[in-house]
Scaffold this motif. Sequence first.
Motif, short mmCIF file in Angstrom:
data_model
loop_
_atom_site.label_atom_id
_atom_site.label_comp_id
_atom_site.label_asym_id
_atom_site.label_seq_id
_atom_site.Cartn_x
_atom_site.Cartn_y
_atom_site.Cartn_z
N ALA A 137 -2.71 3.79 -7.96
CA ALA A 137 -4.10 3.54 -8.36
C ALA A 137 -4.73 2.44 -7.52
N ASN A 138 -4.01 1.35 -7.31
CA ASN A 138 -4.57 0.25 -6.52
C ASN A 138 -4.78 0.65 -5.07
N SER A 139 -3.84 1.39 -4.52
CA SER A 139 -3.96 1.84 -3.12
C SER A 139 -5.13 2.79 -2.96
N ALA A 140 -5.32 3.68 -3.93
CA ALA A 140 -6.44 4.62 -3.88
C ALA A 140 -7.78 3.89 -3.91
N ALA A 141 -7.79 2.72 -4.55
CA ALA A 141 -9.00 1.90 -4.60
C ALA A 141 -9.14 0.99 -3.39
N GLY A 142 -8.21 1.11 -2.45
CA GLY A 142 -8.26 0.30 -1.23
C GLY A 142 -7.79 -1.11 -1.40
N LYS A 143 -6.93 -1.37 -2.40
CA LYS A 143 -6.43 -2.72 -2.66
C LYS A 143 -4.90 -2.78 -2.52
N GLU A 144 -4.44 -3.84 -1.86
CA GLU A 144 -3.00 -4.09 -1.81
C GLU A 144 -2.55 -4.71 -3.13
N ALA A 195 10.23 14.04 -2.14
CA ALA A 195 11.44 13.26 -2.42
C ALA A 195 11.24 12.25 -3.55
N ILE A 196 10.04 11.65 -3.62
CA ILE A 196 9.80 10.58 -4.61
C ILE A 196 8.38 10.65 -5.14
N THR A 197 8.15 9.90 -6.21
CA THR A 197 6.78 9.66 -6.68
C THR A 197 6.62 8.15 -6.86
N PHE A 198 5.56 7.57 -6.31
CA PHE A 198 5.36 6.13 -6.39
C PHE A 198 4.91 5.71 -7.79
N SER A 199 5.14 4.44 -8.13
CA SER A 199 4.71 3.88 -9.41
C SER A 199 3.20 4.01 -9.56
N ASP A 200 2.76 4.33 -10.79
CA ASP A 200 1.35 4.63 -11.03
C ASP A 200 0.41 3.52 -10.61
N ASP A 201 0.77 2.26 -10.90
CA ASP A 201 -0.15 1.17 -10.57
C ASP A 201 -0.33 1.01 -9.07
N LEU A 202 0.74 1.23 -8.30
CA LEU A 202 0.64 1.13 -6.85
C LEU A 202 -0.24 2.24 -6.29
N LEU A 234 0.87 -1.18 0.00
CA LEU A 234 0.00 0.00 0.00
C LEU A 234 0.90 1.22 0.00
N VAL A 235 0.58 2.22 -0.80
CA VAL A 235 1.38 3.45 -0.82
C VAL A 235 0.51 4.66 -0.48
N PHE A 236 1.14 5.64 0.13
CA PHE A 236 0.49 6.89 0.51
C PHE A 236 1.34 8.03 -0.06
N PRO A 237 0.98 8.52 -1.25
CA PRO A 237 1.84 9.49 -1.95
C PRO A 237 2.00 10.81 -1.22
N LYS A 238 1.00 11.26 -0.50
CA LYS A 238 1.09 12.53 0.24
C LYS A 238 0.34 12.36 1.55
N LEU A 239 1.10 12.31 2.63
CA LEU A 239 0.49 12.11 3.93
C LEU A 239 -0.25 13.36 4.38
N ASP A 240 -1.37 13.15 5.06
CA ASP A 240 -2.10 14.24 5.67
C ASP A 240 -1.43 14.53 7.01
N GLU A 241 -0.54 15.51 7.01
CA GLU A 241 0.29 15.78 8.20
C GLU A 241 1.11 14.53 8.52
N ASP A 242 0.73 13.78 9.56
CA ASP A 242 1.55 12.62 9.93
C ASP A 242 0.75 11.33 9.95
N THR A 243 -0.45 11.30 9.34
CA THR A 243 -1.30 10.13 9.45
C THR A 243 -1.40 9.32 8.17
N PHE A 244 -1.65 8.03 8.34
CA PHE A 244 -1.90 7.14 7.21
C PHE A 244 -2.90 6.09 7.67
N VAL A 245 -3.72 5.60 6.74
CA VAL A 245 -4.81 4.69 7.08
C VAL A 245 -4.77 3.47 6.18
N PRO A 246 -4.24 2.33 6.64
CA PRO A 246 -4.23 1.12 5.82
C PRO A 246 -5.64 0.63 5.51
#
Length: 297
Positions: A277-284, A268-275, A122-134
């Motif tokens: 898209a899948n993460s945004a859809a809630g899929k590992e 610093a980075i940009t994640f691979s597009d497929d990762l 699962l990837v989080f391209p831009k964190l909301d402050e310091d939080t992430f939600v698997p």
Amino acid sequence: MSEKQPIIVIDRVTGAQFEETVLGEKWIRWAYQDSSSSIIERLLFRSPVLSRLMGWYYDSPLSKGKIQGAIDELSIDTAEFADPQESFASFNEFFVRHLKEGTRLYDTAEDTIVSPADGRVLVFPKLDEDTFVPVKGHPFSIRRMLPGISKRFIGGSLAIVRLCPADYHRYHFPCAGEIVGSKDISGALHSVNPIALGAGPDVFGENKRSYTLLKTAKAGTICYVEVGAFGVGGIVNTKTTGHVEKMDEKGYFKFGGSTVVVVFEPNAITFSDDLVANSAAGKETLVKVGEPFATAL
């Protein structure tokens, strides 16, 4: 996660979705979803005693008979093994197996960051402050996960690579760099399975974990975190100082499901597009170590 809801993962190579096989699923659901099990959950999953006993057992020759059953149930490809199956003297020798040279190829480009391990990503391209939600989880905090060093990563990006018992359990450096700091943090040993994440324990802020700061030429300073989990006999880091090259071995997990978290500074980075898209859809996404993961900006 409801009792009957399966864990669905996307195979990166084929794009197909599949249901994950979970070793000990009924016990995980009992411990984390059954309202009558809260006392048991604290005894079993917050105390390291049972995990230590399991670690001892899986290190002993008594566990050797478990190897074939795990291979069959989890459909593990024995053709990848560097050593013959019969050479493993214990289950943990099998579990921390090396792979044949050339089994995991990788992109050598300097600006390519590769996956640090086999696992479900699962990837989080831009964190909301310091939080992430698997997936199906609750909000987790970098401040809690990385006490004392979190400030530089606030507003950055983050990837979770969740390893299952079927996976190759050695993990590697995603790019070249210089190790500039590390720390071990004691804690609980909750399961890292989505079943447990959905029940609310702060796996990333409470579990036993280790972090390493890696100063890189292209991607800033990366924080590489290994998170322990229920049943894990140990987090063993085999490279802890000095310069490292991309795909150098960093260490391995003994028996149990485990997780690697890679945290990047802002911009610093940009994640691979497929990762993404899948993460945004809630899929590992099922990814192999060495596959393209992100690009340094």
